[in-house]
Design a protein around this motif. Structure first.
Motif, PDB file in Angstrom:
ATOM      1  N   GLY A 158       8.077   9.483   6.333  1.00 33.48           N
ATOM      2  CA  GLY A 158       7.253   9.328   5.144  1.00 33.48           C
ATOM      3  C   GLY A 158       8.049   8.882   3.944  1.00 33.48           C
ATOM      4  O   GLY A 158       9.157   8.353   4.073  1.00 33.48           O
ATOM      5  N   TYR A 159       7.501   9.135   2.735  1.00 33.46           N
ATOM      6  CA  TYR A 159       8.053   8.575   1.504  1.00 33.46           C
ATOM      7  C   TYR A 159       8.379   9.680   0.501  1.00 33.46           C
ATOM      8  O   TYR A 159       7.641  10.658   0.350  1.00 33.46           O
ATOM      9  CB  TYR A 159       7.051   7.604   0.871  1.00 33.46           C
ATOM     10  CG  TYR A 159       6.636   6.488   1.794  1.00 33.46           C
ATOM     11  CD1 TYR A 159       7.444   5.372   1.974  1.00 33.46           C
ATOM     12  CD2 TYR A 159       5.430   6.557   2.495  1.00 33.46           C
ATOM     13  CE1 TYR A 159       7.072   4.344   2.820  1.00 33.46           C
ATOM     14  CE2 TYR A 159       5.043   5.530   3.351  1.00 33.46           C
ATOM     15  CZ  TYR A 159       5.871   4.434   3.514  1.00 33.46           C
ATOM     16  OH  TYR A 159       5.513   3.429   4.356  1.00 33.46           O
TER      17      TYR A 159
ATOM     18  N   ARG B 229       3.983  12.411   3.766  1.00 33.55           N
ATOM     19  CA  ARG B 229       4.126  12.074   5.170  1.00 33.55           C
ATOM     20  C   ARG B 229       3.215  10.895   5.517  1.00 33.55           C
ATOM     21  O   ARG B 229       2.053  10.851   5.118  1.00 33.55           O
ATOM     22  CB  ARG B 229       3.788  13.269   6.046  1.00 33.55           C
ATOM     23  CG  ARG B 229       4.084  13.065   7.527  1.00 33.55           C
ATOM     24  CD  ARG B 229       3.922  14.363   8.275  1.00 33.55           C
ATOM     25  NE  ARG B 229       4.877  15.365   7.808  1.00 33.55           N
ATOM     26  CZ  ARG B 229       6.133  15.433   8.224  1.00 33.55           C
ATOM     27  NH1 ARG B 229       6.587  14.542   9.100  1.00 33.55           N
ATOM     28  NH2 ARG B 229       6.937  16.366   7.749  1.00 33.55           N
ATOM     29  N   ASP B 230       3.746   9.959   6.254  1.00 30.37           N
ATOM     30  CA  ASP B 230       2.985   8.789   6.677  1.00 30.37           C
ATOM     31  C   ASP B 230       2.254   9.130   7.971  1.00 30.37           C
ATOM     32  O   ASP B 230       2.897   9.396   8.991  1.00 30.37           O
ATOM     33  CB  ASP B 230       3.936   7.604   6.904  1.00 30.37           C
ATOM     34  CG  ASP B 230       3.180   6.296   7.105  1.00 30.37           C
ATOM     35  OD1 ASP B 230       1.971   6.357   7.420  1.00 30.37           O
ATOM     36  OD2 ASP B 230       3.800   5.229   6.951  1.00 30.37           O
TER      37      ASP B 230
ATOM     38  N   LEU C 228       5.109  -2.263  13.139  1.00 32.81           N
ATOM     39  CA  LEU C 228       4.098  -2.183  12.088  1.00 32.81           C
ATOM     40  C   LEU C 228       4.451  -1.143  11.030  1.00 32.81           C
ATOM     41  O   LEU C 228       3.966  -1.182   9.904  1.00 32.81           O
ATOM     42  CB  LEU C 228       2.732  -1.845  12.703  1.00 32.81           C
ATOM     43  CG  LEU C 228       2.097  -2.958  13.557  1.00 32.81           C
ATOM     44  CD1 LEU C 228       0.815  -2.443  14.188  1.00 32.81           C
ATOM     45  CD2 LEU C 228       1.841  -4.213  12.737  1.00 32.81           C
ATOM     46  N   LEU C 229       5.295  -0.176  11.379  1.00 30.92           N
ATOM     47  CA  LEU C 229       5.714   0.850  10.415  1.00 30.92           C
ATOM     48  C   LEU C 229       6.803   0.265   9.531  1.00 30.92           C
ATOM     49  O   LEU C 229       7.989   0.421   9.793  1.00 30.92           O
ATOM     50  CB  LEU C 229       6.215   2.093  11.147  1.00 30.92           C
ATOM     51  CG  LEU C 229       5.130   3.062  11.613  1.00 30.92           C
ATOM     52  CD1 LEU C 229       5.764   4.198  12.396  1.00 30.92           C
ATOM     53  CD2 LEU C 229       4.325   3.598  10.457  1.00 30.92           C
TER      54      LEU C 229
ATOM     55  N   ALA D  41       2.532  -0.118   1.912  1.00 31.39           N
ATOM     56  CA  ALA D  41       2.599   1.343   2.003  1.00 31.39           C
ATOM     57  C   ALA D  41       3.651   1.904   1.067  1.00 31.39           C
ATOM     58  O   ALA D  41       3.442   2.935   0.411  1.00 31.39           O
ATOM     59  CB  ALA D  41       2.888   1.757   3.450  1.00 31.39           C
ATOM     60  N   LYS D  42       4.804   1.231   0.980  1.00 33.45           N
ATOM     61  CA  LYS D  42       5.867   1.688   0.078  1.00 33.45           C
ATOM     62  C   LYS D  42       5.416   1.573  -1.380  1.00 33.45           C
ATOM     63  O   LYS D  42       5.659   2.480  -2.188  1.00 33.45           O
ATOM     64  CB  LYS D  42       7.135   0.873   0.320  1.00 33.45           C
ATOM     65  CG  LYS D  42       8.286   1.144  -0.651  1.00 33.45           C
ATOM     66  CD  LYS D  42       8.850   2.539  -0.506  1.00 33.45           C
ATOM     67  CE  LYS D  42       9.607   2.686   0.792  1.00 33.45           C
ATOM     68  NZ  LYS D  42      10.809   1.870   0.900  1.00 33.45           N
ATOM     69  N   ASP D  43       4.763   0.469  -1.712  1.00 29.56           N
ATOM     70  CA  ASP D  43       4.291   0.288  -3.091  1.00 29.56           C
ATOM     71  C   ASP D  43       3.271   1.353  -3.467  1.00 29.56           C
ATOM     72  O   ASP D  43       3.287   1.876  -4.583  1.00 29.56           O
ATOM     73  CB  ASP D  43       3.676  -1.105  -3.252  1.00 29.56           C
ATOM     74  CG  ASP D  43       4.710  -2.210  -3.160  1.00 29.56           C
ATOM     75  OD1 ASP D  43       5.907  -1.900  -3.303  1.00 29.56           O
ATOM     76  OD2 ASP D  43       4.321  -3.373  -2.936  1.00 29.56           O
ATOM     77  N   GLU D  44       2.387   1.673  -2.549  1.00 36.54           N
ATOM     78  CA  GLU D  44       1.382   2.683  -2.828  1.00 36.54           C
ATOM     79  C   GLU D  44       2.034   4.053  -2.995  1.00 36.54           C
ATOM     80  O   GLU D  44       1.676   4.831  -3.887  1.00 36.54           O
ATOM     81  CB  GLU D  44       0.362   2.728  -1.691  1.00 36.54           C
ATOM     82  CG  GLU D  44      -0.668   3.840  -1.819  1.00 36.54           C
ATOM     83  CD  GLU D  44      -1.479   3.759  -3.104  1.00 36.54           C
ATOM     84  OE1 GLU D  44      -1.897   4.815  -3.614  1.00 36.54           O
ATOM     85  OE2 GLU D  44      -1.683   2.633  -3.612  1.00 36.54           O
TER      86      GLU D  44
END
Length: 213
Positions: free
Chosen positions: A19-20, A39-40, A70-71, A79-82
């Motif tokens: 996750g991020y 968590r992604d 795709l991850l 996804a990272k920007d969000e």
């Protein structure tokens, strides 16, 4: 259309395969504030797919490889920007951008709320006064200390001997070694006239006789 995202120059990316997470730093004191770990959900699915792929192999294994691709954890991924936008919204209230120097500083330590600037540009009056008072006290102590005799009774003309010339023990002052009793006064006695000369002398100051054996 581009979107403004603050903290673009004072954060570290702590994201991993699950996750991020991001850490934002105050540009004055360096204190760090970490966002909550996000968590992604795709990572959990990817782990399940990897396990099935290892178990059954074949086409399912190929599908697992496609899922891993795709991850995308790269900097410019959606996804990272969000995740970064969510982290800045979470941490943002802890920071202020100073209009004086444009730095992002923490509100806990480095923000002067009365003036609306960081304490580097507009120091807090009580803290600045305390610092100036401490500096003044040091200056006054230094000035007064210059008038105090701290070397009374010390023969300033005698060559200091940090170590005993006889046994090598550390000397703490005085005329004799505290370990072996040898004299700490470094002199050379002239063999001609018996006059005492400094230990560094090569010739007698009274008669000119060589003091080097």
């Amino acid at each position: 259309m581009s979107e403004h995202v603050p903290f673009t120059d004072n954060f570290s990316d702590l994201s991993n395969a699950d996750g991020y997470q991001f850490e934002f730093r105050c540009e004055r004191c360096g204190n760090g504030y970490r966002s909550a770990f996000r968590r992604d959900p795709r990572a959990a699915g990817q782990k399940i797919a990897r396990g099935l792929g290892n178990l059954f192999g074949g086409q399912l294994s190929q599908f697992t490889s496609m899922a891993e691709n795709l991850l995308d954890r790269s900097t410019n991924s959606p996804a990272k920007d969000e995740a970064l936008r969510a982290a800045t919204a979470e941490i943002g209230p802890r920071f202020h951008q100073c209009r004086g120097c444009s730095d992002w500083v923490c509100g806990d330590v480095c923000w002067n709320d009365q003036v609306g600037q960081c304490v580097r540009c507009s120091p807090a009056l009580t803290e600045e006064l305390a610092q100036l008072q401490a500096e003044t006290r040091r200056q006054q102590m230094r000035q007064r200390l210059e008038t105090v005799d701290l070397v009374g009774g010390v023969d300033l003309g005698r060559q200091a001997q940090p170590r005993c010339p006889s046994c090598g023990a550390q000397s703490h002052g005085g005329k004799f070694c505290g370990e072996c009793g040898a004299s700490l006064v470094s002199v050379r006695v002239c063999g001609g006239c018996r006059a005492e000369n400094p230990g560094t002398s090569r010739f007698c100051a009274e008669c000119g006789t060589s003091l080097i054996a």
